[in-house]
Design a protein around this motif. Structure first.
Motif, PDB file in Angstrom:
ATOM      1  N   MET B   1       0.851  -1.198   0.000  1.00  0.00           N
ATOM      2  CA  MET B   1       0.000   0.000   0.000  1.00  0.00           C
ATOM      3  C   MET B   1       0.884   1.245   0.000  1.00  0.00           C
ATOM      4  O   MET B   1       2.026   1.218   0.448  1.00  0.00           O
ATOM      5  CB  MET B   1      -0.904  -0.012   1.240  1.00  0.00           C
ATOM      6  N   LEU B   2       0.297   2.308  -0.509  1.00  0.00           N
ATOM      7  CA  LEU B   2       0.975   3.606  -0.517  1.00  0.00           C
ATOM      8  C   LEU B   2       0.038   4.621   0.130  1.00  0.00           C
ATOM      9  O   LEU B   2      -1.121   4.723  -0.249  1.00  0.00           O
ATOM     10  CB  LEU B   2       1.291   4.030  -1.956  1.00  0.00           C
ATOM     11  N   VAL B   3       0.560   5.329   1.108  1.00  0.00           N
ATOM     12  CA  VAL B   3      -0.262   6.311   1.821  1.00  0.00           C
ATOM     13  C   VAL B   3       0.176   7.705   1.397  1.00  0.00           C
ATOM     14  O   VAL B   3       1.357   8.047   1.478  1.00  0.00           O
ATOM     15  CB  VAL B   3      -0.119   6.136   3.343  1.00  0.00           C
ATOM     16  N   ARG B   4      -0.797   8.509   0.952  1.00  0.00           N
ATOM     17  CA  ARG B   4      -0.511   9.899   0.563  1.00  0.00           C
ATOM     18  C   ARG B   4      -1.255  10.845   1.497  1.00  0.00           C
ATOM     19  O   ARG B   4      -2.466  10.724   1.672  1.00  0.00           O
ATOM     20  CB  ARG B   4      -0.986  10.188  -0.874  1.00  0.00           C
ATOM     21  N   PHE B   5      -0.516  11.769   2.035  1.00  0.00           N
ATOM     22  CA  PHE B   5      -1.122  12.735   2.951  1.00  0.00           C
ATOM     23  C   PHE B   5      -1.472  13.997   2.161  1.00  0.00           C
ATOM     24  O   PHE B   5      -0.592  14.727   1.728  1.00  0.00           O
ATOM     25  CB  PHE B   5      -0.145  13.072   4.082  1.00  0.00           C
ATOM     26  N   ARG B 200      -4.015  -5.528   3.825  1.00  0.00           N
ATOM     27  CA  ARG B 200      -3.950  -6.275   2.572  1.00  0.00           C
ATOM     28  C   ARG B 200      -2.556  -6.886   2.435  1.00  0.00           C
ATOM     29  O   ARG B 200      -1.566  -6.231   2.757  1.00  0.00           O
ATOM     30  CB  ARG B 200      -4.239  -5.372   1.377  1.00  0.00           C
ATOM     31  N   HIS B 201      -2.512  -8.121   1.958  1.00  0.00           N
ATOM     32  CA  HIS B 201      -1.242  -8.814   1.703  1.00  0.00           C
ATOM     33  C   HIS B 201      -0.325  -8.766   2.929  1.00  0.00           C
ATOM     34  O   HIS B 201       0.893  -8.564   2.812  1.00  0.00           O
ATOM     35  CB  HIS B 201      -0.518  -8.201   0.495  1.00  0.00           C
ATOM     36  N   GLY B 202      -0.901  -8.929   4.111  1.00  0.00           N
ATOM     37  CA  GLY B 202      -0.100  -8.985   5.327  1.00  0.00           C
ATOM     38  C   GLY B 202       0.410  -7.633   5.813  1.00  0.00           C
ATOM     39  O   GLY B 202       1.212  -7.567   6.745  1.00  0.00           O
ATOM     40  N   ARG B 203      -0.023  -6.561   5.194  1.00  0.00           N
ATOM     41  CA  ARG B 203       0.378  -5.207   5.610  1.00  0.00           C
ATOM     42  C   ARG B 203      -0.844  -4.477   6.150  1.00  0.00           C
ATOM     43  O   ARG B 203      -1.972  -4.724   5.704  1.00  0.00           O
ATOM     44  CB  ARG B 203       0.953  -4.432   4.420  1.00  0.00           C
ATOM     45  N   SER B 204      -0.608  -3.562   7.080  1.00  0.00           N
ATOM     46  CA  SER B 204      -1.752  -2.855   7.659  1.00  0.00           C
ATOM     47  C   SER B 204      -1.411  -1.402   7.961  1.00  0.00           C
ATOM     48  O   SER B 204      -0.293  -1.058   8.341  1.00  0.00           O
ATOM     49  CB  SER B 204      -2.224  -3.560   8.922  1.00  0.00           C
ATOM     50  N   VAL B 205      -2.423  -0.565   7.772  1.00  0.00           N
ATOM     51  CA  VAL B 205      -2.327   0.875   8.037  1.00  0.00           C
ATOM     52  C   VAL B 205      -3.479   1.254   8.963  1.00  0.00           C
ATOM     53  O   VAL B 205      -4.623   0.858   8.727  1.00  0.00           O
ATOM     54  CB  VAL B 205      -2.435   1.697   6.731  1.00  0.00           C
ATOM     55  N   ILE B 206      -3.160   2.012   9.999  1.00  0.00           N
ATOM     56  CA  ILE B 206      -4.179   2.498  10.927  1.00  0.00           C
ATOM     57  C   ILE B 206      -4.375   3.992  10.698  1.00  0.00           C
ATOM     58  O   ILE B 206      -3.400   4.748  10.610  1.00  0.00           O
ATOM     59  CB  ILE B 206      -3.751   2.288  12.396  1.00  0.00           C
ATOM     60  N   TYR B 207      -5.631   4.410  10.635  1.00  0.00           N
ATOM     61  CA  TYR B 207      -5.961   5.839  10.597  1.00  0.00           C
ATOM     62  C   TYR B 207      -6.787   6.135  11.839  1.00  0.00           C
ATOM     63  O   TYR B 207      -7.931   5.708  11.953  1.00  0.00           O
ATOM     64  CB  TYR B 207      -6.762   6.156   9.325  1.00  0.00           C
ATOM     65  N   SER B 208      -6.178   6.836  12.791  1.00  0.00           N
ATOM     66  CA  SER B 208      -6.846   7.092  14.068  1.00  0.00           C
ATOM     67  C   SER B 208      -6.668   8.550  14.443  1.00  0.00           C
ATOM     68  O   SER B 208      -5.666   8.934  15.042  1.00  0.00           O
ATOM     69  CB  SER B 208      -6.251   6.187  15.157  1.00  0.00           C
ATOM     70  N   THR B 209      -7.646   9.354  14.076  1.00  0.00           N
ATOM     71  CA  THR B 209      -7.548  10.773  14.403  1.00  0.00           C
ATOM     72  C   THR B 209      -8.768  11.219  15.190  1.00  0.00           C
ATOM     73  O   THR B 209      -9.777  10.528  15.251  1.00  0.00           O
ATOM     74  CB  THR B 209      -7.379  11.637  13.132  1.00  0.00           C
ATOM     75  N   ALA B 231       0.759  -3.167  13.488  1.00  0.00           N
ATOM     76  CA  ALA B 231       0.518  -2.338  12.298  1.00  0.00           C
ATOM     77  C   ALA B 231       1.845  -1.858  11.707  1.00  0.00           C
ATOM     78  O   ALA B 231       2.806  -1.589  12.425  1.00  0.00           O
ATOM     79  CB  ALA B 231      -0.363  -1.148  12.654  1.00  0.00           C
ATOM     80  N   ASP B 232       1.863  -1.756  10.388  1.00  0.00           N
ATOM     81  CA  ASP B 232       3.066  -1.246   9.715  1.00  0.00           C
ATOM     82  C   ASP B 232       3.142   0.272   9.790  1.00  0.00           C
ATOM     83  O   ASP B 232       4.221   0.842   9.792  1.00  0.00           O
ATOM     84  CB  ASP B 232       3.068  -1.709   8.255  1.00  0.00           C
ATOM     85  N   LEU B 233       1.981   0.919   9.805  1.00  0.00           N
ATOM     86  CA  LEU B 233       1.943   2.380   9.925  1.00  0.00           C
ATOM     87  C   LEU B 233       0.713   2.760  10.743  1.00  0.00           C
ATOM     88  O   LEU B 233      -0.395   2.313  10.448  1.00  0.00           O
ATOM     89  CB  LEU B 233       1.853   3.034   8.533  1.00  0.00           C
ATOM     90  N   VAL B 234       0.939   3.566  11.773  1.00  0.00           N
ATOM     91  CA  VAL B 234      -0.170   4.102  12.566  1.00  0.00           C
ATOM     92  C   VAL B 234      -0.186   5.622  12.390  1.00  0.00           C
ATOM     93  O   VAL B 234       0.769   6.305  12.754  1.00  0.00           O
ATOM     94  CB  VAL B 234      -0.021   3.758  14.062  1.00  0.00           C
ATOM     95  N   ILE B 235      -1.254   6.122  11.804  1.00  0.00           N
ATOM     96  CA  ILE B 235      -1.451   7.574  11.654  1.00  0.00           C
ATOM     97  C   ILE B 235      -2.292   8.009  12.849  1.00  0.00           C
ATOM     98  O   ILE B 235      -3.428   7.572  13.009  1.00  0.00           O
ATOM     99  CB  ILE B 235      -2.185   7.887  10.338  1.00  0.00           C
ATOM    100  N   CYS B 236      -1.710   8.834  13.692  1.00  0.00           N
ATOM    101  CA  CYS B 236      -2.315   9.049  14.997  1.00  0.00           C
ATOM    102  C   CYS B 236      -2.459  10.537  15.326  1.00  0.00           C
ATOM    103  O   CYS B 236      -1.538  11.322  15.091  1.00  0.00           O
ATOM    104  CB  CYS B 236      -1.453   8.368  16.060  1.00  0.00           C
ATOM    105  N   ASP B 237      -3.583  10.870  15.880  1.00  0.00           N
ATOM    106  CA  ASP B 237      -3.856  12.215  16.396  1.00  0.00           C
ATOM    107  C   ASP B 237      -2.847  12.543  17.507  1.00  0.00           C
ATOM    108  O   ASP B 237      -2.847  11.914  18.556  1.00  0.00           O
ATOM    109  CB  ASP B 237      -5.292  12.198  16.948  1.00  0.00           C
ATOM    110  N   THR B 238      -1.999  13.539  17.239  1.00  0.00           N
ATOM    111  CA  THR B 238      -1.007  13.945  18.254  1.00  0.00           C
ATOM    112  C   THR B 238      -1.067  15.470  18.404  1.00  0.00           C
ATOM    113  O   THR B 238      -0.047  16.143  18.440  1.00  0.00           O
ATOM    114  CB  THR B 238       0.408  13.484  17.856  1.00  0.00           C
ATOM    115  N   MET B 239      -2.274  15.973  18.529  1.00  0.00           N
ATOM    116  CA  MET B 239      -2.493  17.421  18.461  1.00  0.00           C
ATOM    117  C   MET B 239      -1.913  18.175  19.659  1.00  0.00           C
ATOM    118  O   MET B 239      -1.386  19.272  19.512  1.00  0.00           O
ATOM    119  CB  MET B 239      -3.991  17.685  18.358  1.00  0.00           C
TER     120      MET B 239
END
Lengths: 107, 320
Positions: B1-5, B200-209, B231-239
């Motif tokens: 997967m590719l994550v674009r911000f 997907r395919h053994g990879r995981s992304v978390i979106y938690s905001t 998780a391979d990437l955790v996108i996390c609310d760090t406000m």
């Protein structure tokens, strides 16, 4: 994590030793709250002697917050003698803005 | 997967003011120290290698919008903050090149900063587009329609030409969306918010905001450790700082860099992306917060493997 509490110089001193992390935070929190209640009953301020503490993660910091809420205006809490690592953690978390921090316990 | 911000700022879009740009230029000139550059490429290379990101770049000011590329054909997008406008323009470009015109949106919640990009989402006017809005909320459609009402915006929802579908999911259910396994978790925020796990395919992304982790609810903490697990990437609310989140800004519905690191450590996550940046923060403030978070991770890592801490910015791409 080990915890000892004693009265000294008109205050209650609680001393944790070791580290406070996900495996030890509950004991630290319970001991700290008990110390706050003991200090409130005795009309004393509480000093948390950090000289024997390696570090604490957010679990420990949140235990400090719970203790501060328990203390309210009745018990003044001071953190004393943090090592360099703890001092950094207190600064990064901005807990140095929430608690009075002194360099040593001042026995 | 590719994550674009596409949008990484919290609560309110922000733009660089002239004095902020001037300060960057001044720092760059001082760092250049009289060097001469034969071309703009040569100068750009110097900037990349010698200046910090807050000087040669910017974290950006668009509100929450993150694309997760990796479905069979469709676009997958988390939230509709003001970053959605740029995504929409880029998506139209990709569709002109043959990309499928199906958009799956995954909504954390329907607060203004997470939907404000939708009225400017050009593909909504594409009669050949299909837009599926996934949410844990029952009122997602109402929120988008209300935003288009005349008192707020001149183009009513019913003028949009795409085909719309609104799908409500239950937390804990695993649903397959165009080849990607998606799971929701309910989060503590005003009117609730939802976090997503994409696998997907053994990879995981978390979106938690927009997720506050309460001091006195450790059962919830354990649930998030489980949701973030490996998780391979955790996108996390760090406000906020942890100190602010338990005092002045308690119950404002946001989390801290400190709690994010500890959750990722406990979950054995591999990479943490700091996200939903405080709108009052300058680029220097965000860079400082990033550096402090990297340092905190080192201080409390103990025997665990290192957690990589990155700082999301508008335009960042992360391969998972």
């Amino acid at each position: 994590m080990d915890w000892q509490v004693r009265k000294d110089g008109g205050r209650l001193i609680g001393q944790p030793r070791g580290r406070v992390d996900e495996t030890t935070w509950e004991k630290f929190s319970n001991d700290l709250i008990a110390a706050v209640r003991e200090a409130a009953a005795a009309g004393l301020p509480l000093t948390v002697d950090l000289t024997g503490l390696d570090y604490m993660s957010s679990r420990g910091l949140r235990a400090l917050t719970m203790a501060k809420r328990e203390a309210g205006d009745a018990v003044a809490i001071t953190l004393a003698g943090p090592n360099e690592r703890m001092r950094e953690i207190l600064a990064i978390s901005r807990y140095d803005k929430l608690f009075e921090i002194v360099d040593d316990v001042g026995l | 997967m590719l994550v674009r911000f596409w949008g990484t700022r919290g609560s309110l879009p922000v733009a660089q003011r002239a004095e902020a740009i001037r300060a960057k230029v001044v720092r760059a000139l001082v760092a250049a120290d009289g060097r001469r550059f034969a071309s703009e490429d040569e100068a750009a290379a110097f900037a990349q290698e010698n200046l910090d990101f807050a000087t040669y770049g910017a974290f950006g000011g668009a509100t929450s919008c993150v694309e997760v590329e990796g479905a069979d054909e469709a676009f997958m997008i988390c939230d509709m903050g003001s970053g959605l406008r740029e995504f929409g323009i880029d998506a139209m470009r990709r569709c002109a090149g043959g990309h499928a015109r199906t958009y799956h949106f995954f909504m954390s919640h329907m607060h203004w900063d997470h939907i404000m990009g939708f009225p400017f989402f050009a593909p909504a006017f594409d009669a050949n587009a299909t837009i599926v809005v996934h949410s844990g909320h029952a009122d997602a459609e109402e929120a988008l329609r209300r935003q288009q009402e005349e008192i707020s915006f001149p183009v009513p929802f019913d003028w949009l030409r795409a085909t719309f579908e609104f799908v409500q999911h239950k937390p804990g259910e695993v649903v397959e969306v165009d080849g990607v396994e998606v799971t929701l978790v309910v989060q503590h925020h005003s009117h609730d918010s939802y976090g997503y796990r994409f696998a997907r395919h053994g990879r995981s992304v978390i979106y938690s905001t927009d997720s506050e982790h309460k001091l006195d609810n450790m059962d919830s903490e354990a649930a998030f450790e489980s949701f973030f697990k490996d998780a391979d990437l955790v996108i996390c609310d760090t406000m906020y700082s942890l100190g602010d989140s338990v005092s002045l800004k308690q119950d404002w519905g946001h989390s801290s860099n400190i709690v994010a690191v500890d959750l990722c450590h406990a979950a054995h996550a591999k990479k943490l992306a700091l996200f939903h940046h405080e709108p009052t923060y300058s680029d220097e403030d965000i860079a400082r917060m990033h550096a402090e978070t990297v340092r905190y991770e080192e201080l409390v890592r103990a025997e665990r493997p290192a957690l990589e801490v990155i700082c999301a910015y508008d335009g960042l791409e992360v391969t998972v």
